[in-house]
Design an enzyme around this catalytic site. Structure first.
Site, PDB file in Angstrom:
ATOM      1  N   GLY A  56       0.840  -1.193   0.000  1.00 54.06           N
ATOM      2  CA  GLY A  56       0.000   0.000   0.000  1.00 54.06           C
ATOM      3  C   GLY A  56       0.872   1.240   0.000  1.00 54.06           C
ATOM      4  N   GLN A  61       3.214   9.961   1.522  1.00 54.10           N
ATOM      5  CA  GLN A  61       4.487   9.230   1.530  1.00 54.10           C
ATOM      6  C   GLN A  61       5.358   9.553   0.323  1.00 54.10           C
ATOM      7  OE1 GLN A  61       2.415   5.252   2.315  1.00 54.10           O
ATOM      8  NE2 GLN A  61       4.322   5.057   3.459  1.00 54.10           N
ATOM      9  N   CYS A 103       6.506   0.063   7.711  1.00 54.29           N
ATOM     10  CA  CYS A 103       6.064   1.234   6.955  1.00 54.29           C
ATOM     11  C   CYS A 103       7.221   1.742   6.105  1.00 54.29           C
ATOM     12  CB  CYS A 103       5.615   2.322   7.925  1.00 54.29           C
ATOM     13  SG  CYS A 103       5.112   3.844   7.114  1.00 54.29           S
ATOM     14  N   LEU A 104       6.953   2.007   4.837  1.00 52.66           N
ATOM     15  CA  LEU A 104       8.010   2.500   3.945  1.00 52.66           C
ATOM     16  C   LEU A 104       8.559   3.847   4.409  1.00 52.66           C
ATOM     17  CD1 LEU A 104       6.318   1.594   0.535  1.00 52.66           C
ATOM     18  CD2 LEU A 104       8.295   0.449   1.559  1.00 52.66           C
ATOM     19  N   HIS A 145      -4.017   1.375   7.689  1.00 51.25           N
ATOM     20  CA  HIS A 145      -2.645   1.901   7.730  1.00 51.25           C
ATOM     21  C   HIS A 145      -2.514   3.108   6.793  1.00 51.25           C
ATOM     22  CE1 HIS A 145       1.903   1.236   7.933  1.00 51.25           C
ATOM     23  NE2 HIS A 145       1.772   2.101   6.939  1.00 51.25           N
ATOM     24  N   GLU A 146      -3.016   2.946   5.569  1.00 54.22           N
ATOM     25  CA  GLU A 146      -2.871   4.027   4.574  1.00 54.22           C
ATOM     26  C   GLU A 146      -3.764   5.230   4.908  1.00 54.22           C
ATOM     27  OE1 GLU A 146      -0.359   3.722   2.936  1.00 54.22           O
ATOM     28  OE2 GLU A 146      -0.082   1.557   3.020  1.00 54.22           O
ATOM     29  N   HIS A 149      -2.082   7.455   7.250  1.00 55.92           N
ATOM     30  CA  HIS A 149      -1.139   8.382   6.587  1.00 55.92           C
ATOM     31  C   HIS A 149      -1.858   9.642   6.114  1.00 55.92           C
ATOM     32  CE1 HIS A 149       2.705   6.362   6.586  1.00 55.92           C
ATOM     33  NE2 HIS A 149       2.204   5.262   6.060  1.00 55.92           N
TER      34      HIS A 149
HETATM   35 ZN    ZN Z   1       3.123   3.461   6.152  1.00 55.95          ZN
END
Ligand code: ZN
Length: 198
Positions: A56, A61, A103-104, A145-146, A149
């Site tokens: 995702g 991000q 998480c990226l 999660h997204e 963000h």
């Molecule tokens: Zn993340």
């Protein structure tokens, strides 16, 4: 030669931002109109997500404070098909489930997060259609999660105070003012594929 940028490989490459970037803490703005620019962004976000090995990705991000997210959970569950969601809204939460997430935007960090097991989701597609569906399990986890963000919430916010301090120290030690260059290969490997959300 310029093209409309929609073909694979012709799109600009989006740069991931990591912890320390202000955009990750901002509440992203709703998308009023689905323009060509938004459609291109959706395609490019999918490409960036695949390139980074996430399931995702949310626009903040990649440094863009807009309410759009992409996901593709087929590597974990073939039923979690590629999707672009604009202005997602979560309602009707049911049940709770704890799972580990990476998480990226937070290289090298993994957190156990309690999420709703089942959620109802509303949003729009890149084509402007209204999307409305129920999501459960890992699918629901990715969307939660997204969506976090889009609201400026990060995984470390789910940690107890002392753990949070340690995690921030770890991120700072890596030089958190820089960008994705320090998302080194070893960090990606350190996080098991199933937990790297994006
Ligand atoms: Zn993340």
């Amino acid at each position: 030669m310029r093209s409309n940028g929609m073909e694979k490989g012709m799109a600009r490459k989006l740069e991931l931002v990591t912890y320390g970037a202000k955009v990750l803490r901002q509440k992203a703005a709703p998308i009023e109109e689905i323009t060509d620019e938004i459609r291109r962004l959706g395609q490019e976000m999918l490409q960036a997500m695949y390139a980074e090995g996430g399931v995702g990705l949310a626009a903040p991000q990649v440094g863009i404070s807009k309410r759009i997210l992409v996901l593709d959970g087929t590597s974990v569950d073939p039923a979690i098909r590629p999707m672009v969601l604009i202005n997602p809204e979560i309602s009707d939460r049911e049940g709770e489930e704890v799972g580990r997430e990476g998480c990226l935007s937070l290289p090298g960090i993994e957190v156990e997060v309690k999420r709703s097991q089942k959620i109802h989701v509303q949003g729009r597609s890149l084509e402007g259609e209204t999307l409305e569906f129920d999501a459960k399990g890992f699918f629901a986890r990715i969307i939660q999660h997204e969506t976090d963000h889009l609201n400026g919430i990060l995984l470390i916010d789910y940690l107890k105070p002392m753990e949070r301090i340690l995690a921030i120290w770890k991120l700072r030690k890596r030089g958190w003012r820089e960008d994705s260059e320090f998302l080194k290969e070893k960090d990606k490997q350190a996080i098991t594929q199933n937990t790297m959300i994006g």
